[in-house]
Scaffold this active site. Structure first.
Site, PDB file in Angstrom:
ATOM      1  N   GLU A  10       0.853  -1.194   0.000  1.00 25.56           N
ATOM      2  CA  GLU A  10       0.000   0.000   0.000  1.00 25.56           C
ATOM      3  C   GLU A  10       0.892   1.248   0.000  1.00 25.56           C
ATOM      4  O   GLU A  10       1.928   1.261   0.682  1.00 25.56           O
ATOM      5  CB  GLU A  10      -0.853  -0.010   1.269  1.00 25.56           C
ATOM      6  CG  GLU A  10      -1.818   1.149   1.396  1.00 25.56           C
ATOM      7  CD  GLU A  10      -2.488   1.195   2.779  1.00 25.56           C
ATOM      8  OE1 GLU A  10      -1.891   0.732   3.772  1.00 25.56           O
ATOM      9  OE2 GLU A  10      -3.613   1.720   2.853  1.00 25.56           O
ATOM     10  N   LYS A  18     -10.249   0.553  -0.705  1.00 24.28           N
ATOM     11  CA  LYS A  18     -10.084   0.273   0.729  1.00 24.28           C
ATOM     12  C   LYS A  18     -11.273   0.768   1.542  1.00 24.28           C
ATOM     13  O   LYS A  18     -11.666   1.941   1.422  1.00 24.28           O
ATOM     14  CB  LYS A  18      -8.797   0.943   1.213  1.00 24.28           C
ATOM     15  CG  LYS A  18      -8.454   0.672   2.668  1.00 24.28           C
ATOM     16  CD  LYS A  18      -7.182   1.452   3.044  1.00 24.28           C
ATOM     17  CE  LYS A  18      -6.736   1.191   4.466  1.00 24.28           C
ATOM     18  NZ  LYS A  18      -5.533   2.003   4.804  1.00 24.28           N
ATOM     19  N   CYS A  23      -4.375  -3.251   4.394  1.00 21.68           N
ATOM     20  CA  CYS A  23      -3.905  -2.710   5.681  1.00 21.68           C
ATOM     21  C   CYS A  23      -4.892  -2.837   6.840  1.00 21.68           C
ATOM     22  O   CYS A  23      -5.175  -3.931   7.313  1.00 21.68           O
ATOM     23  CB  CYS A  23      -3.464  -1.258   5.468  1.00 21.68           C
ATOM     24  SG  CYS A  23      -2.375  -0.644   6.779  1.00 21.68           S
TER      25      CYS A  23
END
Ligand code: NAG
Ligand code: NAG
Ligand code: NAG
Ligand code: NAG
Ligand code: NAG
Ligand code: NAG
Ligand code: NAG
Length: 525
Positions: free
Chosen positions: A82, A183, A216
């Site tokens: 990321e 995300k 993440c």
């Protein structure tokens, strides 16, 4: 093929957490690259597109070199971190020159390398697509993406008429974009919007079947990850991350290892390398073993390449889950597996002849241990110190009780350990409900030091840890000295509310043993 599956199951049954999976099953070669991202030193100052491209080119040059190296070692898929191309700390406006529009691969079939002029302003997509095509490798990268929206049709559409998403893009080995994931759980990222609907994104490969995609901070939340695994049957996940490490419970490799083991999935995790921000920790994890990297000293990237078994149920048969061995979050049901002498020993009080005796830490041994509170990673844990060489402890926080049998096989007088319980809503840097039982090495000999960060320990501890969880999502993990990763000998549900793990014979000192329960249902209470 049925035989291969059976082989995997038998190995799990007999050897518990031990790593060996027979290589005669279906397998493939995966790569992850921990990238030392070259940052824009002034991320809040808007730039021209040309300058943004010149900046990103520096990172893309490294990606290109590493993709070729991975392919040379036989890798069929590579995952990059990321923020690995553009960096971080942008504002919503200062990131403008970095944005490209990634078309929805469900609507548009497009190889940016083969057809570069189809859409404007897609230099980064073109470069990544060509890397995938040239090296015949599936490639996963993260970049900032903008999507025009219509304010009169979409109430979530931002005032400037476009969404800006933190986005993972997957290219097939011929350069075609096959997946795009926005995300869901942002971690204080001013440049980006939360997608109006959770996206459950998967892609298929000819060599290993289906993979899911997430990013993440998503790893701590139900959506989309738990739905991908539990409801959609995804058992292989690609995971670009930019994770800031925090001991004793949330170091990158520690949680990646726990997640893959406990959910029964393969995790291909690529982290950013940024020493000043405490970012390092990547790996290729299967439920049985791992190749991982954690380095707080060097300032270098690191390529990991490993052959691993295919876990897609549609390729290896759905027999995998039948006896509970690989059903997500179930661990190993105690009643369904042969009991070993070691298990019997754990149930036998005779193993702990010296409870209450043995040597003493400071003057405390003769008195009953007393509960204390200490703040660990912003949460107020209730703890009990471990006294003597062996013992039987219980610590509760509300309805969560943590029971532990332990014996120190290599006691060190200068090391204090404590058993801690936390049952409550975590509210700092994110809101999420936790139910945690953990054995931690305190950083000093004072109780206040329990919960602090240390990577080292010399004491060897055998333990059997049980918690009375109200969630069924419990991530088990064991962290050894020097950031070594261990798996439980056994773990699973004793009954519908008691989750346990046991470990004996560690060769590294014990830093943390945790049963990290996430009660997703209580996040909004
Ligand atoms: C980004 O922001 C964080 C938190 O505000 C700060 O600690 C860090 O130093 C910043 N990093 C860069 C590269 O600007
Ligand atoms: C790309 O940009 C040029 C110049 O602004 C424009 O003429 C062209 O139509 C654009 N192409 C596409 C596919 O949008
Ligand atoms: C935006 O949505 C409205 C309402 O659905 C529609 O009438 C309008 O044509 C849309 N505008 C664009 C540019 O698509
Ligand atoms: C490119 O790869 C995708 C995904 O594997 C596949 O569906 C497609 O047919 C391939 N295209 C060409 C031209 O080979
Ligand atoms: C540990 O303590 C619990 C309750 O205090 C007790 O039920 C259990 O038998 C003890 N186990 C051993 C091995 O001493
Ligand atoms: C932690 O909880 C205990 C018991 O409820 C309380 O006495 C103590 O003040 C709390 N500590 C902090 C730092 O909030
Ligand atoms: C689970 O087992 C414990 C101890 O063996 C018992 O106290 C508890 O009632 C059981 N819980 C359920 C839901 O069966």
């Amino acid at each position: 093929m049925a035989f291969c599956v059976l082989t995997v199951v038998i190995f799990s049954l007999c050897l518990g957490g031990l790593p060996q999976v027979r290589a005669d099953g279906l397998s493939y070669v995966a790569a992850v690259y921990e990238h030392k991202v070259i940052l824009n030193p002034h991320p809040r100052v808007p730039q021209e597109r040309k300058a943004a491209l010149a900046h990103m080119k520096q990172n893309l040059d490294v990606f290109e070199e590493q993709t070729a190296l991975a392919a040379k070692q036989g890798a069929q898929i590579i995952v990059f971190p990321e923020d690995g191309i553009h960096g971080f700390n942008f504002s919503r406006s200062s990131i403008a020159a970095y944005l490209e529009t990634v078309p929805d691969p469900g609507l548009v079939t497009w190889s940016p390398c083969a057809d570069p002029y189809r859409f404007n302003n897609t230099e980064v997509l073109q470069r990544l697509s060509c890397m995938a095509q040239k090296n015949h490798i599936f490639l996963v990268a993260n970049l900032p993406d903008c999507q025009v929206c219509n304010r009169s049709a979409d109430t979530h559409c931002p005032p400037d008429g476009q969404y800006q998403f933190n986005t993972d893009v997957v290219f097939s080995d011929n350069g075609t974009i096959v997946a795009r994931y926005h995300k869901q759980n942002l971690y204080f990222e001013a440049a980006f919007d939360t997608p109006p609907n959770v996206e459950y994104v998967t892609f298929s490969t000819p060599f290993a079947g289906r993979f899911g995609v997430f990013t993440c901070f998503d790893i701590l939340f139900r959506e989309p990850v738990v739905t991908l695994i539990e409801d959609m049957g995804i058992r292989q996940l690609v995971y670009p991350t930019a994770w800031m490490n925090q001991l004793p419970l949330l170091d990158a490799v520690q949680f990646q290892r726990s997640f893959s083991y406990s959910a029964g999935v393969t995790l291909l995790a690529a982290n950013v390398r940024a020493a000043a921000l405490g970012m390092t920790g990547s790996g290729i994890y299967t439920p049985w073993d791992a190749l991982h990297h954690h380095d707080m000293v060097g300032e270098f990237g690191k390529l990991l390449v490993k052959r691993i078994p295919v876990l897609d149920p549609s390729l290896i048969g759905d027999g995998v889950g039948k006896d509970g061995i690989l059903i997500p979050y179930s661990g190993h049901p105690k009643d369904n597996r042969p009991e070993t002498d070691k298990d019997k020993a754990w149930a036998d009080a005779a193993l702990f002849p010296r409870i209450g005796g043995g040597y003493c830490l400071k003057e405390e041994c003769s008195v009953e241990p007393t509960f204390f509170n200490s703040v660990m990673m912003y949460d107020n844990f209730t703890l009990l110190p471990l006294q003597g060489e062996a013992g039987n402890l219980t610590v509760c926080d509300g309805s969560l009780c943590c029971h532990m049998l332990f014996q120190r096989t290599a006691p060190q007088k200068e090391e204090l350990y404590a058993l801690g319980a936390f049952n409550g809503l975590h509210v700092v840097h994110g809101t999420y409900y936790l139910e945690i039982c953990t054995l931690v090495r305190c950083t000093g000999l004072e109780k206040e030091s329990c919960g602090g960060e240390t990577e080292h320990a010399q004491t060897l501890v055998d333990f059997h840890l049980v918690g009375t969880f109200s969630t069924k999502h419990v991530y088990a993990g064991i962290l050894g000295s020097g950031m070594t990763l261990d798996l439980p000998d056994h773990s699973g549900w004793e009954n519908s509310s008691r989750f346990y793990m046991s470990k004996t014979g560690m060769t590294n000192g014990l830093v943390t043993a945790m049963l990290y329960g996430r009660n997703y249902e209580k996040d909004s209470t």
